[in-house]
Design a protein around this motif. Structure first.
Motif, PDB file in Angstrom:
ATOM      1  N   VAL B 246       1.214  -0.966  -0.037  1.00  0.00           N
ATOM      2  CA  VAL B 246      -0.194  -0.143   0.037  1.00  0.00           C
ATOM      3  C   VAL B 246       0.764   1.884  -0.049  1.00  0.00           C
ATOM      4  O   VAL B 246       2.072   1.247   0.618  1.00  0.00           O
ATOM      5  N   SER B 247       0.256   2.037  -1.016  1.00  0.00           N
ATOM      6  CA  SER B 247       1.676   3.315  -0.978  1.00  0.00           C
ATOM      7  C   SER B 247       0.360   5.010  -1.032  1.00  0.00           C
ATOM      8  O   SER B 247      -0.958   4.365  -1.389  1.00  0.00           O
ATOM      9  N   GLY B 248       1.196   5.589  -1.755  1.00  0.00           N
ATOM     10  CA  GLY B 248       0.155   6.855  -1.803  1.00  0.00           C
ATOM     11  C   GLY B 248      -0.436   7.259  -0.307  1.00  0.00           C
ATOM     12  O   GLY B 248       0.842   7.374   0.433  1.00  0.00           O
ATOM     13  N   HIS B 249      -1.736   8.352  -0.411  1.00  0.00           N
ATOM     14  CA  HIS B 249      -1.473   9.354   0.742  1.00  0.00           C
ATOM     15  C   HIS B 249      -2.302   8.983   1.722  1.00  0.00           C
ATOM     16  O   HIS B 249      -3.322   9.027   1.940  1.00  0.00           O
ATOM     17  N   VAL B 250      -1.618   7.829   2.051  1.00  0.00           N
ATOM     18  CA  VAL B 250      -2.328   6.609   3.247  1.00  0.00           C
ATOM     19  C   VAL B 250      -0.932   6.784   4.585  1.00  0.00           C
ATOM     20  O   VAL B 250       0.240   7.775   4.463  1.00  0.00           O
ATOM     21  N   ASN B 251      -1.140   6.822   6.066  1.00  0.00           N
ATOM     22  CA  ASN B 251      -0.265   7.194   7.217  1.00  0.00           C
ATOM     23  C   ASN B 251       0.504   6.414   6.946  1.00  0.00           C
ATOM     24  O   ASN B 251       1.321   6.805   7.769  1.00  0.00           O
ATOM     25  N   LYS B 252       0.920   5.081   7.260  1.00  0.00           N
ATOM     26  CA  LYS B 252       1.342   4.269   7.059  1.00  0.00           C
ATOM     27  C   LYS B 252       2.060   3.409   5.449  1.00  0.00           C
ATOM     28  O   LYS B 252       1.623   1.569   6.081  1.00  0.00           O
ATOM     29  N   PRO B 253       2.833   3.600   4.788  1.00  0.00           N
ATOM     30  CA  PRO B 253       1.992   2.789   3.509  1.00  0.00           C
ATOM     31  C   PRO B 253       3.496   1.491   4.095  1.00  0.00           C
ATOM     32  O   PRO B 253       4.023   1.731   4.590  1.00  0.00           O
ATOM     33  N   GLY B 254       2.942   0.809   2.948  1.00  0.00           N
ATOM     34  CA  GLY B 254       4.166  -0.518   3.401  1.00  0.00           C
ATOM     35  C   GLY B 254       3.417  -1.968   2.663  1.00  0.00           C
ATOM     36  O   GLY B 254       2.564  -2.114   1.925  1.00  0.00           O
ATOM     37  N   ILE B 269      -7.104  -0.579   3.533  1.00  0.00           N
ATOM     38  CA  ILE B 269      -6.202   1.679   4.089  1.00  0.00           C
ATOM     39  C   ILE B 269      -6.725   2.035   5.314  1.00  0.00           C
ATOM     40  O   ILE B 269      -5.307   2.968   5.691  1.00  0.00           O
ATOM     41  N   MET B 270      -7.379   1.617   5.319  1.00  0.00           N
ATOM     42  CA  MET B 270      -7.785   3.099   7.016  1.00  0.00           C
ATOM     43  C   MET B 270      -7.316   2.143   7.919  1.00  0.00           C
ATOM     44  O   MET B 270      -7.385   2.644   9.696  1.00  0.00           O
ATOM     45  N   LEU B 318      -6.602  -7.105  -9.099  1.00  0.00           N
ATOM     46  CA  LEU B 318      -5.848  -6.684  -8.178  1.00  0.00           C
ATOM     47  C   LEU B 318      -4.346  -6.576  -8.380  1.00  0.00           C
ATOM     48  O   LEU B 318      -3.351  -6.919  -7.867  1.00  0.00           O
ATOM     49  N   GLY B 319      -4.423  -7.574  -9.430  1.00  0.00           N
ATOM     50  CA  GLY B 319      -2.975  -7.213 -10.178  1.00  0.00           C
ATOM     51  C   GLY B 319      -2.078  -7.825  -9.633  1.00  0.00           C
ATOM     52  O   GLY B 319      -1.824  -8.944  -8.963  1.00  0.00           O
ATOM     53  N   SER B 320      -0.740  -6.873  -9.285  1.00  0.00           N
ATOM     54  CA  SER B 320       0.295  -6.959  -8.981  1.00  0.00           C
ATOM     55  C   SER B 320      -0.187  -7.072  -7.457  1.00  0.00           C
ATOM     56  O   SER B 320       1.178  -6.301  -7.036  1.00  0.00           O
ATOM     57  N   GLY B 321      -1.024  -6.604  -6.761  1.00  0.00           N
ATOM     58  CA  GLY B 321      -0.818  -6.488  -5.615  1.00  0.00           C
ATOM     59  C   GLY B 321      -0.866  -5.123  -4.993  1.00  0.00           C
ATOM     60  O   GLY B 321      -0.395  -4.623  -3.545  1.00  0.00           O
ATOM     61  N   ALA B 322      -0.950  -3.874  -5.594  1.00  0.00           N
ATOM     62  CA  ALA B 322       0.022  -2.846  -5.284  1.00  0.00           C
ATOM     63  C   ALA B 322      -1.616  -1.899  -5.209  1.00  0.00           C
ATOM     64  O   ALA B 322      -1.900  -0.976  -6.645  1.00  0.00           O
ATOM     65  N   ILE B 323      -1.930  -1.171  -3.958  1.00  0.00           N
ATOM     66  CA  ILE B 323      -2.670  -0.163  -4.047  1.00  0.00           C
ATOM     67  C   ILE B 323      -2.553   1.069  -4.116  1.00  0.00           C
ATOM     68  O   ILE B 323      -0.874   1.415  -2.581  1.00  0.00           O
ATOM     69  N   VAL B 324      -2.477   1.689  -4.476  1.00  0.00           N
ATOM     70  CA  VAL B 324      -1.724   3.456  -4.336  1.00  0.00           C
ATOM     71  C   VAL B 324      -3.229   4.249  -4.138  1.00  0.00           C
ATOM     72  O   VAL B 324      -4.527   4.255  -5.048  1.00  0.00           O
ATOM     73  N   VAL B 325      -3.109   5.117  -2.895  1.00  0.00           N
ATOM     74  CA  VAL B 325      -4.402   5.556  -2.557  1.00  0.00           C
ATOM     75  C   VAL B 325      -3.666   7.347  -3.152  1.00  0.00           C
ATOM     76  O   VAL B 325      -2.823   7.744  -2.569  1.00  0.00           O
TER      77      VAL B 325
END
Lengths: 879, 465
Positions: B246-254, B269-270, B318-325
């Motif tokens: 998980v990446s992007g505008h989140v508090n704890k990307p990882g 995400i939340m 879900l592809g490569s498992g990358a969630i970009v917020v």
């Protein structure tokens, strides 16, 4: 009556293309099946002679294999039963228009100044399959242009549509992967590696197959617009492969040759030498009128009547001085078959001399070329076969045959066993390379099929390699052999010895004789060799057949080129006629040639140029060249194909056969021919190997790829058989027919029997002479570009002759006590030259390798044509 | 739903020496391999993996066990290739698996090779992953030294070599046929399927199985615990666990390993256990659910479970498992531009629609951002996109050789579909500026020329002209 011919082939594949069910061949690509059935699918990257890559995406169409229609590249998909293809659906059309718009967004619209404009697949298909407009308003890609990728080819990277045709050709077809895609994505471009030009013998093909004007020839750029070009098909006579070409001219000037795809020979490819040497025909040096040497010793332009009279007088003078045996003819491989026949008839049938040789001791005896069991190129390249290569570097001497063989080896599972004294451009294709001492190929051949006798070593080949080759041959069917001269420093006898040994061990072997000069085979077919008469008849066997049909026939077999020059040097030849021959350059032994030319009292030349040898002539008759006359030529397979005239000869230059006929007239004899058609008719009637070769056949659709002689017996004897039937039906005796006109070979006919064809007898192989401890046996190879007249008179090729060094084994070099790369004196008993001597681990001990006919090292000063080998000594003390 | 499931493949992530062979052996490493070589037939391994319905974790989500069965019988040699060329923007799960637990992958590779009868295995690692390459090299050497790789492994009749190869910086090499080309030493350009399906005609034209790093990292666990225990986790077709980055505008990307198929986007995400919500308390604008190639999701998709079929049906992957917020401060046009530019830059150049089309899309977007947009540009964008991916449907159709071209269409259709107004606003501003100062058109030309080439560096300075 039931018509079974309409029944579908058993392995046909039914597919539906645009609503019409057609039958595709098994394994046929959609794009081909569609085109064969009248549906043209646009394409750029697809080329029928190369592996499809499906890159340009122009040929995508909706294809339904039962899972619903999907856009698929039709150049990649083989037809499967029930497949439904829509090349004209809305989805297909939109996709194709989209691809074309993409291709055009960065393509400069400089068609008005582009060589390709008018014959451009991009232009054509933009009209036929494009959207008609571009919505691209951004700036197009800009790159420096054009950039030379080689001496012959320029690249415009802006025009390039990255179809991978040229790069695929370079890598897959030519094996010269010197042009590549570099960079990525939108910045992808074709280019060479820095400092490594696209120096391929086949680079011109990339220009021809480029679907846009990205690749252009340095010698054709801006010369013509395609719609101004007039075209005719012909056959290239630069070498003996006989590639089919299109001669293209504008305003009576030949501007380019393009390869024409014929299945049995060149597949559309040409070598650069054949493609670009047209400039030589239009060269400043070209003879436009006959010349006669004036009292001051300078050539003066003469009227044809005067020049022909002078030439005839020269021949008559020879006859008067020493009879027919005092007249000799050298050369003729440049001639058309018809002209070769005319000159043979002049020499052997009018003058009566048998001192005629179309080769300059650089080829093979007629007995081998004509008499060995024959293989075609297709026979040699038949999938899964085994080929023995006992001959020259095909890449250097017969380039397009090399391409065919390369394809056969790499794609069709053909296995190559190479017998050679030095590895060359074909060696990488070989499963086994058997490197043998010069002159001992026959020893290797024997060793391949039987144990090596005690006291011998099979020509010195590596035993492991020999075992491999033996295993390979054991598992193979009847081999085919490509047979030719590896080295001009050795006599041709060794080649015959190898053939003899091969036929002894494997009697079913068939041979492709790798003669080099354009129409050598045709000239030999027409009898231009000692002891031979037209149609592959020997003098002995054919005498009775030709005697009543020609004014005369030679009394006895004459000399070959070596013998003619020796006799000339000894004062026994009074008149020598050079038919496009330049012995001072091309004959292996320059000293003998020089003695002969300076001794012979009358030298007549029929040529296109004043070569070094022609300088010695008293009369020079200006001949017409390639593309300037009609006729036929015969390639190394014995395949006869039609040559067409495209332009008129320069000045008053004349066809060779006309010159022969005129000379005959002035010698009191009428050749009774007024056209090439007359000549061909006479050839078909008199020359046994030409039996059945009527104009009707030669110019038929069936013979578009040429016809291999002799024709199958059924075809050849059909007219006779029909006549005989007719005669029988009328209850007449065949003997009552017009014997001597047509049916002379039927047993009942009166008169002599049509002679059989010459066959190869061979002889007991000889051992090569011993090599003394201070000498190295010379191997004189060739390269494509050399000091040959056509190459040197073509500005774009002249500079490509690479020159040569003398390559020796490190062991032999060590004894010289000088560093590799030192220029040293190289001597034989008859001459000496200076050459840079380098070590090369690929060279056998006891041998020395150099390239013949190169500017810096004149090997013909070293070679004694009367010897079977050339042993050189390198003198380190004499720097 | 957040489930309290034990991690399967990230279990050793907190163990500092997990990348060493001692650390791995100490935590049950190579036990699965021993078990397989001691008593399992290759067919049994394949059956077990098939039973586990282990979906490929590289992007396409094809069942690995089924894939293994695609090699034509009797054609040898076969090869196994590990696709470690993880390059999708926002995706960095394989990198961690390679860096932190290389032996787990090696063990998976060995077991898979045993199952498919591979003669040699190749681990292809992205060029930029220096640490992963270093650790994998060390791990391979150590595994050789202890007899896990090589001749007669652990005394069995099974022998195989495993080698590592690395890329030279091309995203496209993550496409399996391009990876094979690269492995062969050629330019990384995809091959056409058909006929070049790797299982039939792959590396050196031999049958080749290409699997993702994460996929094979699951294999040792499945062997040790059994397919049943694996399929007990997850929902519908999506079994086991899955690792999401998980990446992007989140508090704890990882990188988070969660139970596959049941955890929702909102959870990952939340939830404070995972990404911990949007930064600065901002509103969610949109998110990319499965790597840059995936169509975007929005607020209404948050409660979808991370389940392959469900996400597919909702129009993305879900592809490569990358969630970009992306939060509400995001400029949709610029975000769209960033993704399109990535694909244009990474297009290999082999086929026309991708080579020309993606760059054309980028240049139109550039023009819009730079204040030179025209109202007709939005239709033009969509039609150019349509010529790359006819119908702009999901799953995408393509005029291209590989899915890279259509990947550039996804963000465009998502952004333009949802935030057309933002595009129109750019164009309206440009129109207004032109109305005031018509002469600026000449500048447009020069400007377009300035940007006519590659955009490696970030210069999203749209609007300040």
């Amino acid at each position: 009556m039931t018509d079974t011919s309409e029944a579908p082939p058993v392995d046909g594949v039914p597919v539906t293309i645009d609503g019409v069910e057609i039958l595709a061949a098994k394994g046929e690509l959609i794009i081909d099946a569609a085109e064969r059935n009248g549906v043209y699918i646009p394409r750029f990257c697809y080329h029928p002679r190369m592996e499809p890559v499906g890159m340009c995406r122009m040929c995508i169409a909706e294809v339904d294999t039962g899972r619903g229609p999907a856009l698929q590249p039709t150049c990649m998909l083989e037809c499967t039963p029930g497949m439904v293809v829509h090349t004209d659906s809305e989805v297909t059309k939109k996709a194709q228009e989209g691809v074309l718009e993409f291709l055009l967004i960065n393509h400069p619209l400089d068609c008005p100044v582009c060589d390709k404009g008018g014959e451009c697949p991009l232009q054509d298909q933009a009209v036929s399959h494009g959207p008609g407009e571009s919505r691209f308003v951004e700036e197009k890609r800009h790159k420096e242009k054009p950039i030379p990728v080689s001496d012959l080819v320029l690249l415009d990277r802006e025009r390039c549509i990255l179809c991978d045709r040229c790069t695929r050709f370079a890598k897959d077809v030519a094996g010269d992967p010197l042009i590549h895609f570099i960079n990525r994505g939108n910045n992808t471009e074709v280019n060479t590696f820095p400092g490594e030009p696209f120096a391929s013998y086949f680079s011109g093909n990339t220009v021809q197959i480029c679907p846009v004007g990205a690749l252009t020839s340095s010698d054709y750029r801006f010369k013509a617009r395609p719609w101004d070009l007039e075209k005719t098909e012909s056959t290239c006579t630069t070498c003996a492969v006989g590639c089919r070409v299109s001669i293209e001219s504008s305003r009576n000037e030949v501007l380019r040759y393009q390869g024409v795809d014929i299945d049995p020979v060149n597949w559309g490819w040409l070598c650069d030498k054949g493609r670009y040497n047209l400039a030589a025909l239009d060269s400043e040096s070209r003879l436009r009128d006959p010349l006669v040497k004036g009292p001051g010793g300078a050539f003066e332009v003469a009227r044809w009547s005067d020049a022909l009279r002078a030439a005839a007088n020269a021949i008559q003078a020879g006859l008067d001085a020493g009879g027919p045996g005092a007249v000799a003819f050298l050369g003729g491989a440049r001639l058309t078959n018809e002209s070769a026949y005319a000159f043979t008839k002049l020499a052997k049938g009018v003058i009566g001399t048998d001192h005629v040789d179309c080769q300059l001791a650089d080829g093979m005896p007629a007995e081998a070329v004509l008499g060995l069991p024959k293989a075609t190129i297709d026979d040699v390249c038949a999938p899964g076969g085994t080929v023995l290569l006992i001959g020259p570097d095909l890449k250097e001497e017969l380039p397009v045959l090399f391409l065919r063989l390369r394809h056969a080896v790499l794609r069709d599972g053909v296995r190559l066993v190479q017998l050679t004294s030095v590895p060359n451009g074909c060696s990488s294709l070989a499963s086994v390379v058997l490197q043998h001492r010069p002159g001992e190929a026959h020893e290797v051949v024997r060793a391949l099929f039987a144990d090596i006798p005690a006291g011998r070593d099979g020509g010195g080949v590596n035993p492991q390699a020999l075992d491999q080759a033996r295993a390979l041959l054991r598992s193979a069917g009847d081999p085919t052999a490509i047979l030719g001269r590896q080295s001009i420093a050795e006599g041709a006898e060794w080649v015959l010895d190898a053939a003899t040994a091969l036929l002894d061990a494997a009697p079913a072997t068939r041979f492709l004789t790798a003669v080099r000069r354009g129409n050598t085979h045709g000239a030999l077919d027409m009898g231009m060799a000692p002891g031979l008469l037209p149609g592959r008849a020997t003098l002995a066997e054919g005498r009775d057949w030709f005697a009543p049909r020609w004014p005369t026939v030679p009394a006895a077999a004459g000399h070959d080129a070596v013998g003619i020059l020796q006799a000339a040097a000894a004062g026994q030849i009074h008149t020598l006629v050079l038919l496009g021959a330049d012995p001072l350059t091309d004959f292996p032994d320059r000293q003998l040639a020089a003695r002969a030319l300076s001794t012979v009292p009358n030298l007549v030349a029929v040529d296109l140029y004043i070569t070094e040898s022609v300088q010695h002539a008293s009369v020079v008759l200006a001949a017409a060249g390639f593309g300037e006359i009609d006729g036929t030529t015969t390639n190394l397979e014995g395949r006869v194909s039609v040559l067409n005239q495209k332009v008129t000869p320069p000045g008053t230059a004349r066809a060779d056969w006309e010159i022969a006929a005129e000379l005959a007239l002035r010698l009191g004899s009428d050749l009774q021919v007024e056209s090439v058609d007359d000549l061909r008719a006479e050839m078909a009637e008199l020359a046994p190997s030409w039996a059945g070769v009527t104009d009707e056949l030669l110019f038929s659709v069936d013979a578009a790829d040429g016809v291999v002689l002799p024709l199958p017996t059924a075809t050849a004897t059909e007219p006779d058989a029909a006549d005989a039937d007719a005669a029988a039906a009328e209850g007449q005796s065949a003997a009552e027919g017009e014997a001597g006109e047509s049916d002379a070979d039927t047993p009942a006919a009166t008169g002599p029997v049509r002679p059989g064809l010459v066959s190869f007898a061979g002889g007991e192989p000889l051992d090569p002479p011993a090599l003394d401890a201070y000498s190295l046996r010379l191997i004189a190879t060739r390269t494509l570009y050399d000091q040959g007249t056509f190459t040197q008179l073509t500005p774009s090729l002249a500079g490509l002759a690479p020159g040569t060094v003398l390559r020796v084994h490190a062991y032999d070099h060590d004894r010289l006590g000088v560093p590799s790369g030192t220029e040293l004196r190289v001597k034989t008993p008859i001459g000496s030259v200076r050459a840079v001597v380098v070590t090369d681990p690929a060279v056998l001990r006891g041998t020395a390798v150099a390239v013949f006919n190169q500017p810096d090292v004149p090997l013909n000063e070293l070679i004694d044509a009367t010897q079977r080998v050339t042993d050189v000594r390198i003198e380190a003390g004499d720097r | 739903m957040i489930t309290d499931v034990e991690p399967i493949i990230t279990a050793r992530f907190d163990q500092p020496d997990a990348h060493t062979i001692d650390g791995y052996e100490r935590t049950g490493g190579y036990q699965a391999l021993r078990q397989v070589l001691a008593s399992w037939s290759p067919a049994r391994v394949a059956e077990e993996i098939k039973d586990a319905s282990l979906l490929g974790r590289g992007g396409a989500g094809f069942p690995a066990g089924v894939k293994w069965g695609f090699c034509p019988p009797g054609v040898w040699p076969r090869y196994l290739v590990v696709n470690g060329d993880e390059s999708e923007p926002g995706t960095y799960k394989d990198r961690l698996l390679l860096e932190r637990d290389p032996h787990q992958l090696i063990e998976g590779v060995l077991i898979a090779s045993y199952a498919v009868g591979a003669a040699q295995a190749f681990i292809y690692i992205r060029g930029e992953m220096a640490l992963a390459q270093e650790r994998m090299a060390q791990a391979l050497n150590d595994a050789y030294a202890r007899g896990y790789i090589g001749k007669n492994i652990l005394g069995s009749a099974f022998s195989i070599d495993v080698v590592m190869a690395w890329g030279a910086g091309a995203y496209i090499v993550g496409e399996e046929t391009a990876l094979i080309e690269s492995l062969e030493g050629n330019r990384g350009m995809p091959r056409l399927k058909p006929p070049f399906f790797p299982a039939a005609k792959g590396l050196y034209m031999q049958p080749t199985i290409v699997n993702n790093v994460e996929t094979l990292s699951n294999v040792p666990w499945i062997v040790r615990h059994g397919a049943a225990k694996f399929t007990a986790l997850g929902a519908e077709a999506s079994k086991g666990t899955r690792v999401f980055a998980v990446s992007g505008h989140v508090n704890k990307p990882g990188v988070y390993e969660v139970e596959f198929g049941v955890t929702t986007f909102r959870d990952i995400i939340m939830d404070p256990a995972y990404a911990g919500g949007i930064r600065d308390g901002n509103q969610l604008k949109c998110f990319i659910p499965g790597g840059a190639s995936a169509p975007w999701f929005f607020e209404e998709h948050l409660d979808l479970p991370l389940e392959k079929g469900t996400v597919d049906r909702a129009g993305s992957m879900l592809g490569s498992g990358a969630i970009v917020v992306m939060d509400h401060t995001t400029d949709a046009v610029k975000a769209c531009m960033a993704v399109v530019r990535f694909f244009a830059h990474e297009s290999c150049g082999k086929c026309t629609p991708c080579r020309e089309g993606t760059t054309w899309l980028e240049r139109i977007l550039r023009r819009i951002l730079d204040g030179y947009g025209r109202p007709s540009d939005l239709d033009l964008l969509m039609d150019v996109a349509d010529n790359i991916s006819p119908g702009i449907a999901w799953p995408p159709k393509q005029t291209t050789i590989c899915p890279l071209g259509p990947s550039a269409v996804s963000p465009l259709s998502s952004a333009l579909g949802r935030f057309r107004g933002e595009f129109e606003a750019y164009i309206a501003r440009a129109e207004a500026a032109r109305a005031e100062q018509p002469v600026v058109l000449a500048g447009a030309h020069a400007h377009a020329h300035d940007h006519g080439h590659d955009h490696d560096h970030d210069h999203d300075h749209g609007g300040h002209h």
